[in-house]
Structure formats: C-alpha cells, structure tokens
Design an enzyme around this catalytic site. Structure first.
Site, PDB file in Angstrom:
ATOM      1  N   TYR A  66      46.249   5.771  19.668  1.00 54.19           N
ATOM      2  CA  TYR A  66      45.343   6.177  18.592  1.00 54.19           C
ATOM      3  C   TYR A  66      43.997   5.471  18.682  1.00 54.19           C
ATOM      4  CZ  TYR A  66      48.452   9.448  16.523  1.00 54.19           C
ATOM      5  OH  TYR A  66      49.228  10.568  16.335  1.00 54.19           O
ATOM      6  N   GLN A 100      43.710  22.408  12.510  1.00 57.73           N
ATOM      7  CA  GLN A 100      44.808  21.511  12.883  1.00 57.73           C
ATOM      8  C   GLN A 100      44.231  20.223  13.456  1.00 57.73           C
ATOM      9  OE1 GLN A 100      47.993  24.044  15.134  1.00 57.73           O
ATOM     10  NE2 GLN A 100      46.072  25.163  15.228  1.00 57.73           N
ATOM     11  N   HIS A 118      46.626  18.681   9.606  1.00 55.97           N
ATOM     12  CA  HIS A 118      47.324  17.588  10.301  1.00 55.97           C
ATOM     13  C   HIS A 118      46.668  16.228  10.081  1.00 55.97           C
ATOM     14  CE1 HIS A 118      49.240  20.753  13.203  1.00 55.97           C
ATOM     15  NE2 HIS A 118      49.841  20.700  12.031  1.00 55.97           N
ATOM     16  N   CYS A 150      50.349  -6.206   1.378  1.00 54.31           N
ATOM     17  CA  CYS A 150      51.805  -6.348   1.432  1.00 54.31           C
ATOM     18  C   CYS A 150      52.326  -6.642   2.845  1.00 54.31           C
ATOM     19  CB  CYS A 150      52.475  -5.088   0.884  1.00 54.31           C
ATOM     20  SG  CYS A 150      52.473  -3.709   2.030  1.00 54.31           S
ATOM     21  N   ASN A 213      40.041  32.329  22.777  1.00 59.52           N
ATOM     22  CA  ASN A 213      40.710  31.302  23.582  1.00 59.52           C
ATOM     23  C   ASN A 213      40.318  31.509  25.044  1.00 59.52           C
ATOM     24  OD1 ASN A 213      42.849  29.594  24.863  1.00 59.52           O
ATOM     25  ND2 ASN A 213      43.720  29.574  22.802  1.00 59.52           N
ATOM     26  N   GLU A 215      42.415  31.469  27.347  1.00 57.02           N
ATOM     27  CA  GLU A 215      43.529  32.199  27.973  1.00 57.02           C
ATOM     28  C   GLU A 215      44.425  32.801  26.891  1.00 57.02           C
ATOM     29  OE1 GLU A 215      45.246  28.970  30.200  1.00 57.02           O
ATOM     30  OE2 GLU A 215      46.545  28.389  28.537  1.00 57.02           O
ATOM     31  N   ALA A 231      35.185  28.677  23.240  1.00 61.15           N
ATOM     32  CA  ALA A 231      34.961  28.840  21.804  1.00 61.15           C
ATOM     33  C   ALA A 231      33.477  28.842  21.456  1.00 61.15           C
ATOM     34  CB  ALA A 231      35.688  27.730  21.051  1.00 61.15           C
TER      35      ALA A 231
HETATM   36  C1  BJW Z   1      40.084  26.543  24.478  1.00 58.77           C
HETATM   37  C2  BJW Z   1      39.102  25.792  25.074  1.00 58.77           C
HETATM   38  C3  BJW Z   1      37.797  26.200  24.828  1.00 58.77           C
HETATM   39  C4  BJW Z   1      40.918  24.879  25.612  1.00 58.77           C
HETATM   40  N1  BJW Z   1      37.580  27.257  24.062  1.00 58.77           N
HETATM   41  N2  BJW Z   1      39.847  27.586  23.728  1.00 58.77           N
HETATM   42  C5  BJW Z   1      61.621  24.556  16.486  1.00 58.77           C
HETATM   43  C6  BJW Z   1      61.027  25.763  16.179  1.00 58.77           C
HETATM   44  C7  BJW Z   1      59.956  25.830  15.294  1.00 58.77           C
HETATM   45  C8  BJW Z   1      59.466  24.687  14.680  1.00 58.77           C
HETATM   46  C9  BJW Z   1      60.067  23.496  14.983  1.00 58.77           C
HETATM   47  C10 BJW Z   1      61.120  23.425  15.860  1.00 58.77           C
HETATM   48  N3  BJW Z   1      61.495  22.121  15.991  1.00 58.77           N
HETATM   49  C11 BJW Z   1      60.675  21.380  15.203  1.00 58.77           C
HETATM   50  C12 BJW Z   1      59.809  22.199  14.591  1.00 58.77           C
HETATM   51  C13 BJW Z   1      58.746  21.800  13.652  1.00 58.77           C
HETATM   52  C14 BJW Z   1      57.573  21.200  14.356  1.00 58.77           C
HETATM   53  C15 BJW Z   1      57.082  22.152  15.446  1.00 58.77           C
HETATM   54  O1  BJW Z   1      56.327  23.076  15.201  1.00 58.77           O
HETATM   55  N4  BJW Z   1      57.491  21.954  16.688  1.00 58.77           N
HETATM   56  C16 BJW Z   1      57.162  22.877  17.786  1.00 58.77           C
HETATM   57  C17 BJW Z   1      56.221  22.198  18.798  1.00 58.77           C
HETATM   58  C18 BJW Z   1      58.438  23.308  18.401  1.00 58.77           C
HETATM   59  N5  BJW Z   1      56.571  21.018  13.328  1.00 58.77           N
HETATM   60  C19 BJW Z   1      56.535  19.937  12.550  1.00 58.77           C
HETATM   61  O2  BJW Z   1      57.302  19.008  12.695  1.00 58.77           O
HETATM   62  C20 BJW Z   1      55.500  19.941  11.452  1.00 58.77           C
HETATM   63  N6  BJW Z   1      56.082  19.607  10.210  1.00 58.77           N
HETATM   64  C21 BJW Z   1      57.053  20.341   9.674  1.00 58.77           C
HETATM   65  O3  BJW Z   1      57.510  21.327  10.206  1.00 58.77           O
HETATM   66  O4  BJW Z   1      57.465  19.877   8.455  1.00 58.77           O
HETATM   67  C22 BJW Z   1      58.678  20.390   7.917  1.00 58.77           C
HETATM   68  C23 BJW Z   1      59.772  19.455   8.366  1.00 58.77           C
HETATM   69  C24 BJW Z   1      59.962  18.277   7.695  1.00 58.77           C
HETATM   70  C25 BJW Z   1      61.005  17.441   8.070  1.00 58.77           C
HETATM   71  C26 BJW Z   1      61.816  17.775   9.155  1.00 58.77           C
HETATM   72  C27 BJW Z   1      61.575  18.941   9.862  1.00 58.77           C
HETATM   73  C28 BJW Z   1      60.542  19.797   9.470  1.00 58.77           C
HETATM   74  C29 BJW Z   1      54.418  18.885  11.718  1.00 58.77           C
HETATM   75  C30 BJW Z   1      53.620  19.208  12.927  1.00 58.77           C
HETATM   76  C31 BJW Z   1      52.613  18.087  13.171  1.00 58.77           C
HETATM   77  C32 BJW Z   1      51.833  18.297  14.447  1.00 58.77           C
HETATM   78  N7  BJW Z   1      51.068  17.138  14.708  1.00 58.77           N
HETATM   79  C33 BJW Z   1      50.197  17.105  15.875  1.00 58.77           C
HETATM   80  C34 BJW Z   1      49.737  15.648  16.090  1.00 58.77           C
HETATM   81  C35 BJW Z   1      48.710  15.260  15.033  1.00 58.77           C
HETATM   82  C36 BJW Z   1      48.293  13.843  15.144  1.00 58.77           C
HETATM   83  C37 BJW Z   1      47.562  13.545  16.417  1.00 58.77           C
HETATM   84  O5  BJW Z   1      46.649  14.256  16.831  1.00 58.77           O
HETATM   85  O6  BJW Z   1      47.906  12.541  17.033  1.00 58.77           O
HETATM   86  O7  BJW Z   1      49.091  17.994  15.693  1.00 58.77           O
HETATM   87  S1  BJW Z   1      50.980  17.761  17.326  1.00 58.77           S
HETATM   88  C38 BJW Z   1      49.513  18.471  18.012  1.00 58.77           C
HETATM   89  O8  BJW Z   1      49.688  19.901  18.156  1.00 58.77           O
HETATM   90  C39 BJW Z   1      48.426  18.262  16.943  1.00 58.77           C
HETATM   91  C40 BJW Z   1      47.754  19.617  16.942  1.00 58.77           C
HETATM   92  O9  BJW Z   1      47.065  19.825  15.725  1.00 58.77           O
HETATM   93  C41 BJW Z   1      48.889  20.567  17.180  1.00 58.77           C
HETATM   94  C42 BJW Z   1      48.460  21.921  17.683  1.00 58.77           C
HETATM   95  O10 BJW Z   1      47.875  21.832  18.951  1.00 58.77           O
HETATM   96  P1  BJW Z   1      46.675  22.787  19.322  1.00 58.77           P
HETATM   97  O11 BJW Z   1      45.518  22.509  18.467  1.00 58.77           O
HETATM   98  O12 BJW Z   1      47.138  24.181  19.351  1.00 58.77           O
HETATM   99  O13 BJW Z   1      46.281  22.240  20.780  1.00 58.77           O
HETATM  100  P2  BJW Z   1      46.864  22.665  22.213  1.00 58.77           P
HETATM  101  O14 BJW Z   1      46.451  21.633  23.179  1.00 58.77           O
HETATM  102  O15 BJW Z   1      48.290  23.001  22.154  1.00 58.77           O
HETATM  103  O16 BJW Z   1      46.094  24.019  22.541  1.00 58.77           O
HETATM  104  C43 BJW Z   1      44.704  24.067  22.834  1.00 58.77           C
HETATM  105  C44 BJW Z   1      44.307  25.505  23.068  1.00 58.77           C
HETATM  106  O17 BJW Z   1      42.910  25.556  23.252  1.00 58.77           O
HETATM  107  C45 BJW Z   1      44.953  26.137  24.309  1.00 58.77           C
HETATM  108  O18 BJW Z   1      45.454  27.411  23.945  1.00 58.77           O
HETATM  109  C46 BJW Z   1      43.782  26.279  25.286  1.00 58.77           C
HETATM  110  O19 BJW Z   1      43.905  27.430  26.102  1.00 58.77           O
HETATM  111  C47 BJW Z   1      42.619  26.400  24.351  1.00 58.77           C
HETATM  112  N8  BJW Z   1      41.332  25.935  24.847  1.00 58.77           N
HETATM  113  N9  BJW Z   1      39.722  24.752  25.799  1.00 58.77           N
HETATM  114  C48 BJW Z   1      38.658  27.936  23.555  1.00 58.77           C
HETATM  115  N10 BJW Z   1      36.768  25.530  25.392  1.00 58.77           N
HETATM  116 ZN    ZN Z   2      50.517  -2.427   1.966  1.00 61.84          ZN
END
Ligand code: BJW
Ligand code: ZN
Length: 245
Positions: A66, A100, A118, A150, A213, A215, A231
C-alpha cells in the site's frame, strides 16, 4: 472509430448519465491496473494481499504494497479521460461517476458526484477504535502504523475481498444505475462483484450500455455499444460528439 446511429440518438435524448469506471481509466495517468499483462497482481494473487486475513498474517508485506501504491498515486495527475467526464456535466442534466478506483482522481479532476465503491487510498483508520488517519499522519512510519489512541493496527480505508461495500455509496450507485438513461462502462474487467453487476442492473432498468475498453471483457456481450480504444482518447471523442449534437 465509428459510432452507431443508435448511440447518437441515445446521446441526444439522454439526461441522466452514469460513468462506471475501473483501473483502466487511471492507467493513462500511470496507475498500474490489477489484472492482465501490466497488472500489479502478476506476482501476488489478489486473494493473497487484498483481504483482512492477509493483513493480519503479513501486515508488513501488505503495508509495503500500500505504501508503494500511495507513493505512485501521490505523484500522478488525472488524465484526459477523467477531464472528459467532468466536461460531460456541461451537456447532460446529471452525471454520476461510480468508481471502483481508490485513487481519488475523479474528485481531483473535478467531477461533482463521485461514488467510491472500494474506498479511498488517501484515507486510513484504526481497526481497534476506528480513528481516522490521513496519509500525512502515517506515511513516514517505517513499519505498519499503530493508533496513537489505542495502539491498534491502522489499515488503508479500502474494501478488501469478503468485505462489504460502503452502504451509502452502494445504495446511491444502485439508484443512479436504475435511473440512468445511458451508462458508460470504462476500463474495467467487470469481474469483481457486486460492483460488476451495476451495468447489467442499469440495462435491465432501461439504460443504454456503452463499454469503453482496450479489449473485450466479460461485459461486452451485454453492452449495446462496445468502443475499443484507450479511455482518454475514446471519451474525448464522445464529448466532441455530444458537443456537436
Ligand atoms: C483500459 C486501459 C485504457 C487498461 N483504457 N481500458 C464468486 C463469484 C462471484 C463473486 C464472488 C465469488 N467469490 C467471492 C466473491 C465476491 C468477491 C468477488 O467479486 N470475487 C471475484 C473476483 C470472484 N467480491 C467481494 O468480496 C466484494 N465484497 C463482497 O462481495 O461483499 C459481500 C461479502 C461479504 C462477506 C463475505 C462474502 C461476500 C469486495 C470486493 C473488493 C474488491 N477490492 C479490490 C481491491 C481494492 C483495494 C486496493 O486497490 O488495494 O478492488 S480488488 C480490485 O479489483 C480493486 C478493483 O477496484 C477491482 C476491479 O478491478 P478493475 O478496476 O476492473 O481492474 P482490472 O485490472 O481487473 O481491469 C482493468 C481493465 O482496464 C481491463 O479490462 C483492461 O483491458 C482495461 N484497460 N488500460 C481503457 N488505457
Ligand atoms: Zn485506535
């Protein structure tokens, strides 16, 4: 790039716009995406670092990760894509940004309505008592920072896997998606839920879905229009189009 006549008609008649963004929109500012060839998760799988158990077991490693990303984000600026979205506010009745991303770039660009699903890497809080800490207050500490009240561990205010999304931001995002005339889905792989359900939710409620996107993604087959390109470039073209409608 060509735009369909349906998109032009939709842009003309749309009042409520939602822009749903992911890491791809910030890639052109120099923020690494999560997945794919340039992703930050080539070395570590998401589950290994972005969850609470990892934080408790490997606190120093997770904090190192981080701090590294906090440093990147401190030294970058919003790009053409972020600014194009701000400019949309001139031409539509309402523009809601649902992101996100945790990098704060939409707010820094000047977008008025931003829902951060997020969390935000510029904020931190104590897991013991909930006290908030800015990056400035903790940044220089060598090891994982501790609460001055704390002695609890301080964590970044982001949403990890298995954690719930912030209720108010989520509810507001669902409402915005349900009332959207058009939703732009920009730079997300659309694999992380529940965020990834918003475009299809909007579509079911009648919105026209435009994906931008470099792709095709999981979402492409549900989108009404898929615009392949960076984008920043595509959004600028869209704004030019809207300006001349
Ligand atoms: C371009 C470009 C350019 C490049 N122009 N485009 C099974 C099935 C379904 C769901 C689940 C499951 N098992 C578990 C789950 C739930 C889970 C989940 O979804 N998992 C899946 C991965 C399977 N979700 C959760 O746990 C969420 N909470 C939840 O469900 O709560 C209920 C619950 C409670 C208790 C128990 C169980 C459930 C929380 C999700 C939190 C995600 N957090 C993160 C990290 C944040 C902190 C940090 O940054 O450190 O968020 S993960 C990470 O992925 C981050 C992002 O916001 C998120 C999405 O990623 P994003 O933005 O899509 O990025 P990329 O890299 O994947 O894609 C980039 C894109 O850009 C690509 O398509 C490129 O092509 C494109 N690109 N350059 C245009 N120039
Ligand atoms: Zn504290």
């Amino acid at each position: 790039m060509t735009f369909s006549s349906t998109l032009l008609t939709k842009l003309k008649s749309s009042e409520r716009v939602v822009v749903f963004t992911g890491a791809g929109i910030s890639a052109e500012s120099g923020v690494p995406t999560f997945r794919g060839e340039d992703g930050i998760w080539i070395k570590f799988k998401p589950e290994e670092l972005a969850n609470f158990d990892a934080f408790m077991k490997n606190t120093e490693l997770v904090w190192e990760w981080y701090k590294h990303r906090k440093r990147i984000i401190q030294n970058i600026l919003p790009n053409a894509g972020h600014f194009a979205i701000v400019e949309m506010e001139t031409y539509f009745k309402s523009v809601s940004v649902i992101t996100q991303n945790i990098d704060n770039l939409h707010r820094r660009a000047g977008s008025k309505i931003v829902y951060e699903l997020h969390g935000n890497i510029e904020r931190n809080y104590c897991i013991g008592c909930g006290k908030n800490y800015s990056n400035e207050e903790i940044f220089l500490q060598e090891t994982a920072p501790r609460c001055t009240s704390c002695k609890g561990l301080i964590r970044p205010d982001v949403v990890w896997f298995g954690e719930n999304l912030p209720t108010d931001e989520w509810n507001a995002s669902v409402r915005a998606a349900e009332f959207a005339d058009i939703i732009f889905v920009v730079g997300t792989s659309a694999v992380v839920y529940p965020a990834a359900s918003l475009p299809t939710l909007a579509r079911r409620a009648g919105a026209f879905v435009v994906e931008i996107n470099i792709e095709p993604t999981e979402l492409s087959r549900y989108a009404d229009e898929v615009l392949i390109g960076k984008a920043g470039e595509v959004l600028l073209r869209v704004v030019e189009l809207v300006k001349n409608l």
